[in-house]
Design an enzyme around this catalytic site. Structure first.
Site, PDB file in Angstrom:
ATOM      1  N   GLY A   1     106.819  92.463  65.521  1.00 58.21           N
ATOM      2  CA  GLY A   1     107.480  93.507  64.755  1.00 58.21           C
ATOM      3  C   GLY A   1     106.849  93.539  63.375  1.00 58.21           C
ATOM      4  O   GLY A   1     106.725  92.502  62.712  1.00 58.21           O
ATOM      5  N   ALA A   2     106.425  94.724  62.953  1.00 58.57           N
ATOM      6  CA  ALA A   2     105.615  94.817  61.734  1.00 58.57           C
ATOM      7  C   ALA A   2     106.290  94.181  60.518  1.00 58.57           C
ATOM      8  O   ALA A   2     105.689  93.315  59.859  1.00 58.57           O
ATOM      9  CB  ALA A   2     105.251  96.282  61.482  1.00 58.57           C
TER      10      ALA A   2
ATOM     11  N   ARG B   1      96.985  89.867  63.577  1.00 56.69           N
ATOM     12  CA  ARG B   1      97.151  91.097  64.367  1.00 56.69           C
ATOM     13  C   ARG B   1      96.645  92.261  63.533  1.00 56.69           C
ATOM     14  O   ARG B   1      96.911  92.353  62.339  1.00 56.69           O
ATOM     15  CB  ARG B   1      98.606  91.293  64.798  1.00 56.69           C
ATOM     16  CG  ARG B   1      99.067  90.139  65.713  1.00 56.69           C
ATOM     17  CD  ARG B   1     100.369  90.433  66.397  1.00 56.69           C
ATOM     18  NE  ARG B   1     100.214  91.512  67.352  1.00 56.69           N
ATOM     19  CZ  ARG B   1     101.240  92.203  67.850  1.00 56.69           C
ATOM     20  NH1 ARG B   1     102.463  91.928  67.466  1.00 56.69           N
ATOM     21  NH2 ARG B   1     101.034  93.168  68.731  1.00 56.69           N
TER      22      ARG B   1
ATOM     23  N   GLN C   1     109.824  94.182  75.462  1.00 62.49           N
ATOM     24  CA  GLN C   1     110.610  93.985  74.239  1.00 62.49           C
ATOM     25  C   GLN C   1     111.915  94.790  74.286  1.00 62.49           C
ATOM     26  O   GLN C   1     112.893  94.406  73.637  1.00 62.49           O
ATOM     27  CB  GLN C   1     109.799  94.407  73.007  1.00 62.49           C
ATOM     28  CG  GLN C   1     108.608  93.515  72.684  1.00 62.49           C
ATOM     29  CD  GLN C   1     107.315  94.019  73.315  1.00 62.49           C
ATOM     30  OE1 GLN C   1     107.347  94.771  74.300  1.00 62.49           O
ATOM     31  NE2 GLN C   1     106.200  93.614  72.772  1.00 62.49           N
TER      32      GLN C   1
ATOM     33  N   ASP D   1     104.535 100.596  63.253  1.00 62.35           N
ATOM     34  CA  ASP D   1     103.706  99.465  62.828  1.00 62.35           C
ATOM     35  C   ASP D   1     102.798  99.820  61.656  1.00 62.35           C
ATOM     36  O   ASP D   1     102.426  98.957  60.863  1.00 62.35           O
ATOM     37  CB  ASP D   1     102.884  98.937  64.010  1.00 62.35           C
ATOM     38  CG  ASP D   1     103.761  98.146  64.945  1.00 62.35           C
ATOM     39  OD1 ASP D   1     104.491  98.768  65.737  1.00 62.35           O
ATOM     40  OD2 ASP D   1     103.773  96.898  64.849  1.00 62.35           O
TER      41      ASP D   1
ATOM     42  N   ASN E   1     102.574 102.941  66.615  1.00 61.29           N
ATOM     43  CA  ASN E   1     103.716 102.148  67.076  1.00 61.29           C
ATOM     44  C   ASN E   1     103.394 101.690  68.496  1.00 61.29           C
ATOM     45  O   ASN E   1     102.347 102.029  69.061  1.00 61.29           O
ATOM     46  CB  ASN E   1     105.008 102.984  67.010  1.00 61.29           C
ATOM     47  CG  ASN E   1     106.262 102.135  67.170  1.00 61.29           C
ATOM     48  OD1 ASN E   1     106.394 101.097  66.529  1.00 61.29           O
ATOM     49  ND2 ASN E   1     107.181 102.550  68.021  1.00 61.29           N
ATOM     50  N   LYS E   2     104.280 100.914  69.059  1.00 59.91           N
ATOM     51  CA  LYS E   2     104.100 100.343  70.401  1.00 59.91           C
ATOM     52  C   LYS E   2     103.577 101.372  71.400  1.00 59.91           C
ATOM     53  O   LYS E   2     104.011 102.523  71.405  1.00 59.91           O
ATOM     54  CB  LYS E   2     105.454  99.805  70.875  1.00 59.91           C
ATOM     55  CG  LYS E   2     105.482  99.226  72.276  1.00 59.91           C
ATOM     56  CD  LYS E   2     104.572  98.044  72.415  1.00 59.91           C
ATOM     57  CE  LYS E   2     104.848  97.024  71.349  1.00 59.91           C
ATOM     58  NZ  LYS E   2     103.727  96.131  71.073  1.00 59.91           N
TER      59      LYS E   2
END
Lengths: 313, 313
Positions: free
Chosen positions: B55-56, B88, B181, B222, B232-233
């Site tokens: 998670g950012a 990351r 998640q 993110d 994002n994801k």
């Protein structure tokens, strides 16, 4: 069985010695190639409901053998047909195969239906291959392969035919949650055929399209309504919307046994809701197994009779 | 820890006794709530890379504690910051937190950054709740909850705030393949908050939208580029296209620490490619962890400063 093509009788067959219907248990692929023997219609109904055999044309063939089994055991054919037809609600092929079998519920007739289904796959694959241009990178969802049709495959058959003609460069394989028919079955069939492929998360298709890495989407179908609306594995509708957004052609490849002229539109197709346990046993879940793609999002439907381009957007 | 809200220090904290950074190992949730102790920066880098914490905003906070750890151990701060920043590539919060820490790499400063991050979540959640109307059925993707932000949550924070104001009826939780998640972390957080929810396959969101069962989509981010394009994801972009097609509003809820004004557009955001083994160890696979949603598909971005509606479609 790892790297050779499956023969139709490897997927499902009738054995007079028993008698029994023998099928490759698709739940255990690709790790194990194990056969499941069904000596009674209730055993076969359970095998269909629990997805030991799945795919609209394949369960139609299995049901045809089931009716031959019921007759050989001297059982009531109406009861057997009702139980088989109710095993799964969305695919129309169950009802189609049972109707075809009623006048002649023999093993020989079931075998002819099976062989004809495979022949239809080969014919539609040849038609579908004409939609491919050299270097095509196709994306497919779920498993519309030999395993799903009793041999050769519908959407995967089209990919095989395009590959044999030198027109296919690569296949993106949606893993197809929750039961992973893509990463378990389609990837296994493509490996056997020597076709370059890579599994992706279902949710990754959109960004591959945005990056220009998908030239067409090819899927099978579980039921096609009279107006062309198509029920197929959950996630197919999302792909069709995404394909339209990215101007990627979206093709459905399915035998005419999948077309249900008695169902006017997709709104009347019953959608099977399966147990949420297929997603998570820890929390509440909702698990529709299929969705409906409106005809307007389908570039072309390919059957054994040829390519039918969508009438209107 | 089953049914109570997590406190920020449950998710990640610094302990002078050691010294060490202690974090809840999110890989083992929801089955086990186990803490992981990192006594060195390389241990923390590994924990971030392998998603023990993810998670950012949360990895930004963890990196801030990591810099305090490096200083306490007398290590080279530049080397520690480089290693943490490279853990990351997609989230900008790592770089943001490390820049914030450089002048004062102390545990106390890291704790203030952590507390401020959680306060930002509460502020943005209050703003985001104003977008909800009574009876809203929201859909969320991945986990933008307390676990992802170090406390309270961004998108899940918005859902919590809407629930507390009596505006939220139900949450659809994308399971979020490949690492789940959604079905492991978000469903767990929503259960703890008593918010009605159901996990769905990522590919089922489209048919729920078509059926009119989704009133809005709410996700975290993110990295947000200067023009509003949002990484994002993986799967977020698909949801945004689908939401636009179905005229469902699409909201991004993220702290300003996620905005990267140095990155002009989404095209310049690096997208992490993770091992295909997260999808299948049997066949080749491609596994991008994030995608980019263009600003034109985002109805509004909500930060701690308020709601910023999209400028133009």
């Amino acid at each position: 069985m790892g790297r050779r093509h499956l023969e139709p009788e490897d997927i499902v067959r009738y054995e007079e010695d028993g008698p029994k219907v023998v099928l490759l248990d698709q739940r255990r692929l690709p790790d194990q190639a194990v056969e499941l023997e069904c000596s009674t219609v209730p055993e076969l109904v359970t095998a269909i409901r629990e997805l030991a055999i799945r795919g609209a044309p394949a369960i139609g063939v299995a049901a045809a053998y089931g009716l031959a089994l019921a007759r050989a055991r001297g059982e009531d054919l109406d009861a057997a047909a009702s139980a088989l037809a109710a095993a799964r609600p969305t695919a129309v092929n169950l009802a189609w195969a049972l109707a075809e079998m009623r006048d002649e519920p023999t093993p020989g007739h079931a075998r002819r239906l099976h062989a004809e289904e495979v022949e239809r796959c080969r014919a539609m694959a040849a038609h579908a291959a004409e939609l491919f241009v050299p270097g095509t990178r196709a994306l497919t969802h779920c498993n519309a392969g030999g395993l799903a049709t009793g041999g050769y495959g519908s959407a995967v058959g089209a990919l095989r035919a395009a590959w044999e003609r030198g027109l296919l460069a690569h296949v993106w394989v949606d893993e197809t949650r929750p039961l992973l028919q893509g990463s378990r079955l389609t990837a296994w069939e493509l490996e056997a055929a020597g076709i370059p492929n890579a599994v992706i998360a279902d949710s990754a298709a959109a960004s591959l399209m945005a990056a220009g890495e998908v030239d067409c989407v090819v899927t099978g179908a579980d039921r096609i309504a009279a107006n062309g609306d198509t029920a197929n594995k959950i996630g197919t509708y999302a792909l069709a919307v995404l394909a339209a957004h990215h101007e990627v052609p979206f093709y459905v490849v399915a035998p005419t046994s999948t077309i249900d002229s008695a169902t006017p539109t997709g709104a009347e197709i019953p959608i099977e809701e399966r147990s949420g346990d297929e997603l998570t046993t820890r929390f509440p879940a909702r698990n529709p197994a299929f969705d409906v793609t409106p005809a307007s999002l389908i570039t072309a439907i390919v059957t054994e009779h040829g390519v039918r381009e969508s009438v209107s957007p």
